[in-house]
Design a protein around this motif. Sequence first.
Motif: not given
Length: 693
Positions: A149-172
């Motif tokens: 498993a990959l545990i990831a962290a972020s201070n904020e969510l990606p907004t308006g960045q379509e290129e990151l939507s595929a990455l975001y969707d891979r976090f169940l």
Amino acid sequence: MIQSKLILLLQQLNHGLVDREATMKLALLSILAGENILLIGPPGTAKSLVARRISKSFAQIDQTSETTYFEYLLTKFSTPEEIFGPLSISELKADRFKRNTVGYLPSVEIAFLDEVFKASSSILNSLLTIMNERVYHNGTEALNVPLRALIAASNELPTGQEELSALYDRFLFRSFVDYINSDKLQHLFELSNAVEIKNYLTQEDFSRLDETIASITISPDIKNAILDIWNTHKDAFKEDRREVLSDRRFIKIIKILRVSAVTNGRNEVDLSDILLLKDCLWNHPDNIKQIQEIVLNTLRKYSHLVEINQENLAVPPVIELKSSQQQSSSNIIKGYQGSGTQNDPLLISNTDELLGLNRQDIGTKGLYLKQTQDIDCSILNSFILIPFTGHYDGNNFSITGEDCRKALFSKINPKSSVSNLQLINLALANEAEGAHIQHCMVDGSIINEAATECTIHDCITEISIAATADNCTIERCQTQSALMSGYVSEKVIIESYVKNSQIIDCIINLNTNTLREKTNKFQGLGLSFDVGDVKAGMAELISDKSKVIRCIVTSSKKHNATLHGFSRNLQNSEISNSACGPLVADSYSALISEFDTTSVLNNNASIDSIDTPYREDNANGKDGKKIPTLQFNQYFFEHTLNWDFDKIWQWDSKTNLPSLRKVKLEKNETKSVNNGNSTIELLALQIQSNIWV
């Protein structure tokens, strides 16, 4: 048994942490299922500490790997070499592009990437295949990676960045990790970062888990509940492009549900497992609350009351870590047994302990409380109104007051709950906001005045549910008077109303004797508010996109007033699949008197004994379809109005009217949980036995 092992492991993982139990559970479950989790929150909230502790929970999973854990803080300048390993010089000399991945992300079982959304496109492309297919393309070679498993962290969510939507969707799973509440800061004085993991998971545990998952069954009811949630979500967010559910996410969710069942020692998925969807279905934080409500409201539809016995009361034990400084829970709050946690609630057994809720360290701290005896407060000369923030389980016991116009609580505050409580000559609260109320039986009104953003279900009341309802959900409730009764504020009469609310599967029996005896709340204010002023079964005004679905209004005795079955005025709202049974009054309308062009009346009915002037015989009109008495039966309700007689409704042959299956609590029949003769909601029972929720 893996369930017992996980309970001990979670205790060890949470040792020395404050308010991180839910996040730790999701992180551990993610790795058991081989899925990825995203931790979102401001700096300094122990996101990386959660990942490091999780990494210590496992014996080496893949014996061919040299390390089990990789951690890195990404910046916009991070290069692939920092994550996937440096280029091999010897391979370059042979005109081959290949990295030395040992010790880097492609070689480990658990990885933690902080500020993951700052990944460059070159890092991102490799991450996508690693996260989903567990494959890393090292030059021309596709390598299977041991990543669990990959545990990831972020201070904020990606907004308006379509290129990151595929990455975001891979976090169940997505979990917010916020600063702890101010009332828990005191626990930080005595924290210890030292933790010893003894009950770590082995390769054998994972192999057995992976082999068993495929044999876990999903019943038709559970499948229907999942599909219901999925379709309700899509319908609710059909105009919100941020909330898209992929087929990939559906497949991963089914696996998570099976893992939850296995790790709880079951061979089939149950309702409590589906509750995990509340952390899987949102993309934007603005929609978290709405998605939680979709999941909970759907699960309640598929739940039902079950008898409590010794077998189904067998709940997995909560095993506390022993330490020389550990204090007995009975001494944590002076004068009470219990520590106020969900697993160790404060016990309320007498009047003194009940009125002690007025203490600042008890009644407003979000504690869990459980009543253990019937309590008689009728002999008190005065009753102190209690503002309440917490979770009160009446445990099917009663509290008796001296006057049904008076309330136990002055206000039930947001994120609070009250359940399984019988009130005799006593209302529950004057006001409620953001509260959850279930399985209560009340002689007076549940809420004397305004209910705002509340969920109320499976309750019985002899007066009303509330005076007004704004942004509420009321389900499977039964009242012996108007659902909303209005009230007096500073000697001004506030008409009853329902705004932006859902009223589903409710019975309103307008019994004027109950009203006449119990609803003169306004003595002493210089006002006379006669029973005849109750003008509508549900509310005088229903407005602001409210929905009334599968409800019935009826009266058994004459009402000396002009009566409107559901409402006098319907504005921008909907009444569907509902009915008026026999109504006895001086004059009346069947369903409503007035409605505007934005309102919807759909597939409603009223019995032919209602002889209102200028009656419209129209299922989509103000009086509903006129139904002969002989046809006003279960077959009509079940097959024309589409009422559920398998789970929610049953036919009462004595009254020739529908009744609710789930509202079975009767006076003088409330029992102790321990005597084996009481009932509990199936969903609540299953949640008690589920270590993840």
